[in-house]
Design a protein around this motif. Sequence first.
Motif, mmCIF file in Angstrom:
data_model
loop_
_atom_site.group_PDB
_atom_site.id
_atom_site.type_symbol
_atom_site.label_atom_id
_atom_site.label_comp_id
_atom_site.label_asym_id
_atom_site.label_seq_id
_atom_site.Cartn_x
_atom_site.Cartn_y
_atom_site.Cartn_z
ATOM 1 N N ASP A 132 112.291 -72.134 25.179
ATOM 2 C CA ASP A 132 113.119 -71.131 24.494
ATOM 3 C C ASP A 132 112.891 -69.753 25.105
ATOM 4 O O ASP A 132 113.764 -68.904 25.098
ATOM 5 C CB ASP A 132 112.761 -71.074 23.000
ATOM 6 C CG ASP A 132 113.274 -72.311 22.275
ATOM 7 O OD1 ASP A 132 114.220 -72.941 22.793
ATOM 8 O OD2 ASP A 132 112.709 -72.647 21.213
ATOM 9 N N GLU A 133 111.665 -69.544 25.619
ATOM 10 C CA GLU A 133 111.336 -68.193 26.099
ATOM 11 C C GLU A 133 111.762 -67.951 27.540
ATOM 12 O O GLU A 133 112.229 -66.862 27.867
ATOM 13 C CB GLU A 133 109.816 -67.980 25.990
ATOM 14 C CG GLU A 133 109.337 -67.903 24.554
ATOM 15 C CD GLU A 133 108.023 -68.646 24.359
ATOM 16 O OE1 GLU A 133 107.804 -69.672 25.042
ATOM 17 O OE2 GLU A 133 107.224 -68.194 23.529
ATOM 18 N N VAL A 134 111.586 -68.947 28.396
ATOM 19 C CA VAL A 134 111.827 -68.677 29.824
ATOM 20 C C VAL A 134 112.809 -69.653 30.478
ATOM 21 O O VAL A 134 112.965 -69.654 31.698
ATOM 22 C CB VAL A 134 110.501 -68.657 30.630
ATOM 23 C CG1 VAL A 134 109.642 -67.493 30.190
ATOM 24 C CG2 VAL A 134 109.735 -69.967 30.503
ATOM 25 N N GLY A 135 113.484 -70.453 29.678
ATOM 26 C CA GLY A 135 114.561 -71.281 30.227
ATOM 27 C C GLY A 135 114.083 -72.575 30.871
ATOM 28 O O GLY A 135 113.067 -73.156 30.487
ATOM 29 N N ASP A 136 114.831 -72.987 31.886
ATOM 30 C CA ASP A 136 114.652 -74.332 32.446
ATOM 31 C C ASP A 136 113.364 -74.459 33.260
ATOM 32 O O ASP A 136 112.983 -73.547 33.984
ATOM 33 C CB ASP A 136 115.843 -74.669 33.354
ATOM 34 C CG ASP A 136 117.147 -74.659 32.565
ATOM 35 O OD1 ASP A 136 117.108 -74.971 31.356
ATOM 36 O OD2 ASP A 136 118.185 -74.317 33.148
#
Length: 305
Positions: free
Chosen positions: A215-219
């Motif tokens: 959720d915080e830094v994506g993939d």
Amino acid sequence: MPIKTQNNLPAKAILENENIFVMDEDRAISQNIRPLKIAILNLMPLKEETEVQLLRVLSNTPLQIDIILLQTASYQPTHTSQSHLNMFYQTFDDIKDQKLDGMIITGAPVEFMDFEQVEYWEELTNIMEWTKTNVTSTFHICWGAQAGLYYHFGVRKIILPKKVSGIYRHRVNNRKVQLVRGFDDVFLAPHSRNTESSPEDIRTHEELVVLAESDEVGDLIVMTKDGKQIFVLGHLEYDRLTLDTEYKRDMAKGLNPEKPYNYYPDDNPDNRPLLTWRATSDCLYSNWLNYYVYQTTPYDLTKIR
Ligand SMILES: CC(=O)SCCNC(=O)CCNC(=O)[C@H](O)C(C)(C)COP(=O)(O)OP(=O)(O)OC[C@H]1O[C@@H](n2cnc3c(N)ncnc32)[C@H](O)[C@@H]1OP(=O)(O)O
Ligand SMILES: N[C@@H](CCO)C(=O)O
């Protein structure tokens, strides 16, 4: 294990101290199996450190592995001694007539350049094109993953408002996929980058599947549906102290970096960071080597398509 490299590769002595190189040559030969041929295109400036990190994660399987270390020919690395490069590294030209079971393309600190500005871009794209027909599965790391997603699928690279550095929580999207078999529902992984691969571009490409994200830094983990190309946008191979070194380096340069997130106990850079991603890292690389390389590759390498 074992991993077969030149005996005097410094990484070998370091890993022997960690009890990693546990099988001797006689035992290896007596096993009568074909070792996997894995090339590492090492684009990192601190090549010896990366060798240790990658050989460590590759050694956590019962498979025998022959390692080929590759450097670029169109860009001459400046932070690794010429004698080390001469002794242990080859270039693409030296191996382009071979077929390989696997290849790893590392990160590189060239994020702020357009891909086409990077001095070895043309060489890298030639190598990436070649992997499609000559390598069973290719594993791309961080900038190497951004570059692969861009070259193969046109996924854009986006500069982030601030550097992502730290240990982030991720979730697995589909635990039935073999690459993430054995992962926990949520797990921690390091990231260290100033850019990201466009999440929209990744999701609009029907050949690509996102296996783990935060959720915080994506993939974090993306792959092609056939498993021939794996893209890991973080640094699961990093050591306990790699983010610490980067942070202190940037402090010394006066860049006023933020402390790596969720890394130091009590958020205090004087405290020794906890290693919280090694089990996940071992699982990921073992799964890659087992399911996407060993179980998939032909015994006769010339039959790779
Ligand atoms: C996003 C990711 O993939 S993260 C992975 C990258 N992270 C790291 O490399 C962490 C460790 N690296 C470091 O700490 C630093 O890069 C250092 C200390 C080794 C060097 O920093 P500096 O001296 O400021 O940078 P410098 O200008 O010498 O270039 C560093 C590297 O950038 C790359 N680079 C720079 N310019 C170019 C260029 N025009 N074309 C291609 N590569 C380039 C090279 O890899 C170069 O290292 P090399 O010559 O040994 O291969
Ligand atoms: N991991 C990198 C990011 C920059 O490319 C570093 O901090 O050195």
